[in-house]
Motif scaffolding. Structure first.
Motif: not given
Length: 464
Positions: A386-395, A404-415
């Motif tokens: 749930l913590k992770a899901l809230h973070t996905f929603y915050e973004n 729905g939420f896109y398949d993959a996310y990398s803050p490291q590469y802003n991607w």
């Protein structure tokens, strides 16, 4: 009028005149302060409850299987790229379609669609599957949604895919349980679902050996020669194979194949969590998290155990190891932590920044978080997920797309991989529902053939 007042009026006139030039920025208006200025109230931070967020995630993810299904068959497309929707528009995925069958049941129960709409779509999908290519009862990995003909998955993979077929059978079994007490037309569809499952020749895929083989092709026979050995995503295949009345396998096939004559048992631990089973190719930290999801969308892991392991504990520990690894973040990737975690197979970022695919896990960590990993682990790690899901929603401005939420996310590469895969979207909506109501677990586990298969293999398990 004093010179001071005249100068002020002249300045105002100049500012207003300049503002008429559209090439210039708007003038700054300076307001006379009030006698007792009050500080502006801070903007209220948008909040959403856990229940609201779970509703939203399920409803948005459902669109993958409803709005973006393959047009002719109604079945699940392998992938959907909003920026290029024609990509693989007619490639139906067998396993993902099994997930789609279960997602439609959830959609009916959550009132995203009416029962009549849902049953009509199920009828369309299952009628297509009845006429599609099958190989000794097993469907191929990919099917042409226009014709029902096999789409080769690789050079030699143009025949039956037993694991994808098991994931589809899982969905068909749930449809049968869901509709078997309904109207005459619903009962007929339940019976057709049962018939298609009963026609899968599981024992053909043993080559008369004590193991199951993944592939058979009319052109290449068993040349791919890939045995189904745990621990990975293939447990369900053995259980449904054992449940078949006409083409079933015996316990010896399970023991020597899946359990590798007992070598499946592991004494390894990571971060204090015992793995319990030997994850194929990932024995130190466990494999990608989809291994804790695909077989357990219908198969209820609560109190599910055999002579080798307690599979509920296997999945909890696997999820917690994955979570703890991301919190520890040994490679120092930006964003990883207790609110952002989850490594599994998904779209990935290639070294040149292009869209690729990788089975992310500890040991193959590319700095890419896959939302499906944490979301679909909700039954095992509710607080962490749930913590992770809230973070996905915050973004959500960058992560929440049309299905729905896109398949993959990398803050490291802003991607962000602005793309979807059926086999990633399906577990999200289904495992959220299992966490909330146990709906899909109950439908699958009430099937008498499934119970017979579990009994044959020596499992203890929960029944609804």
């Amino acid at each position: 009028m004093s010179n001071i007042k005249l100068n002020i009026l002249f300045l105002i006139f100049i500012l207003v005149s300049c503002s008429k030039d559209s090439s210039e920025p708007d003038p700054v208006v300076v307001e006379t302060p009030t006698e007792n200025p009050q500080p502006e109230a801070p903007e209220e931070e948008e909040t959403i409850s856990d229940e609201e967020l779970l509703n939203l995630t399920q409803e948005e993810t459902f669109k993958y299987f409803w709005d973006y299904a393959q047009e002719d068959s109604g079945c699940a497309r392998e992938r959907y790229l909003p920026g290029n929707p024609s990509t693989d528009a007619n490639v139906v995925t067998t396993g993902g379609t099994g997930f789609g069958l279960m997602a439609i049941i959830v959609g009916i129960e959550r009132h995203f669609i009416s029962r009549a709409e849902g049953v009509a779509r199920l009828q369309k999908m299952i009628s297509f599957l009845e006429s599609a290519d099958r190989f000794h009862g097993a469907w191929p990995h990919w099917i042409d949604g226009r014709t029902g003909n096999v789409f080769p998955f690789s050079a030699q993979d143009n025949g039956g895919d037993l694991v994808e077929t098991a994931f589809l059978a899982q969905g068909l079994i749930c449809v049968s349980s869901y509709l078997k007490t309904g109207s005459d037309s619903e009962i007929a569809l339940a019976n057709l679902s049962d018939k298609l499952v009963s026609e899968i020749e599981w024992n053909w895929y043993t080559q008369n050996q004590n193991t199951l083989y993944w592939h058979w092709s009319p052109d290449y026979n068993f040349d791919m020669n890939l045995q189904l050995k745990g621990y990975n995503e293939t447990l369900l295949t053995y259980i449904i194979a054992a449940s078949s009345a006409d083409f079933g396998i015996e316990k010896a096939v399970f023991d020597a194949g899946w359990a590798d004559n007992g070598n499946i048992v592991s004494s390894n631990s990571a971060y204090g969590f015992p793995l319990l089973v030997k994850h194929q190719g990932a024995e130190q930290y466990g494999g990608p998290l989809f291994w804790a999801h695909y077989s357990y969308l219908g198969l209820n892991p609560h109190n599910l155990s055999d002579q080798y392991a307690d599979y509920w504990q296997v999945n909890v520990n696997h999820s917690m190891i994955n979570y703890t690894y991301c919190v520890e973040n040994p490679l120092g990737f930006t964003g990883y932590g207790e609110n952002l975690w989850g490594l599994t197979a998904s779209y990935s970022r290639n070294d040149d920044g292009s869209l690729g695919y990788s089975a992310h896990r500890p040991g193959n960590d590319r700095g890419v978080i896959s939302p499906t990993a944490a979301i679909s682990s909700l039954p095992y790690t509710p607080e962490e997920s749930l913590k992770a899901l809230h973070t996905f929603y915050e973004n959500k401005d960058i992560l929440l797309g049309p299905a729905g939420f896109y398949d993959a996310y990398s803050p490291q590469y802003n991607w962000v991989a602005e793309a979807y895969l059926a086999i990633d979207q399906g577990p999200e909506i289904i495992m959220i529902e299992n966490y909330r109501s146990g709906l899909i677990w109950n439908l699958f586990m009430q099937n008498e053939n499934v119970q017979n298969g579990l009994d044959k293999l020596g499992f203890t398990y929960e029944t609804p």
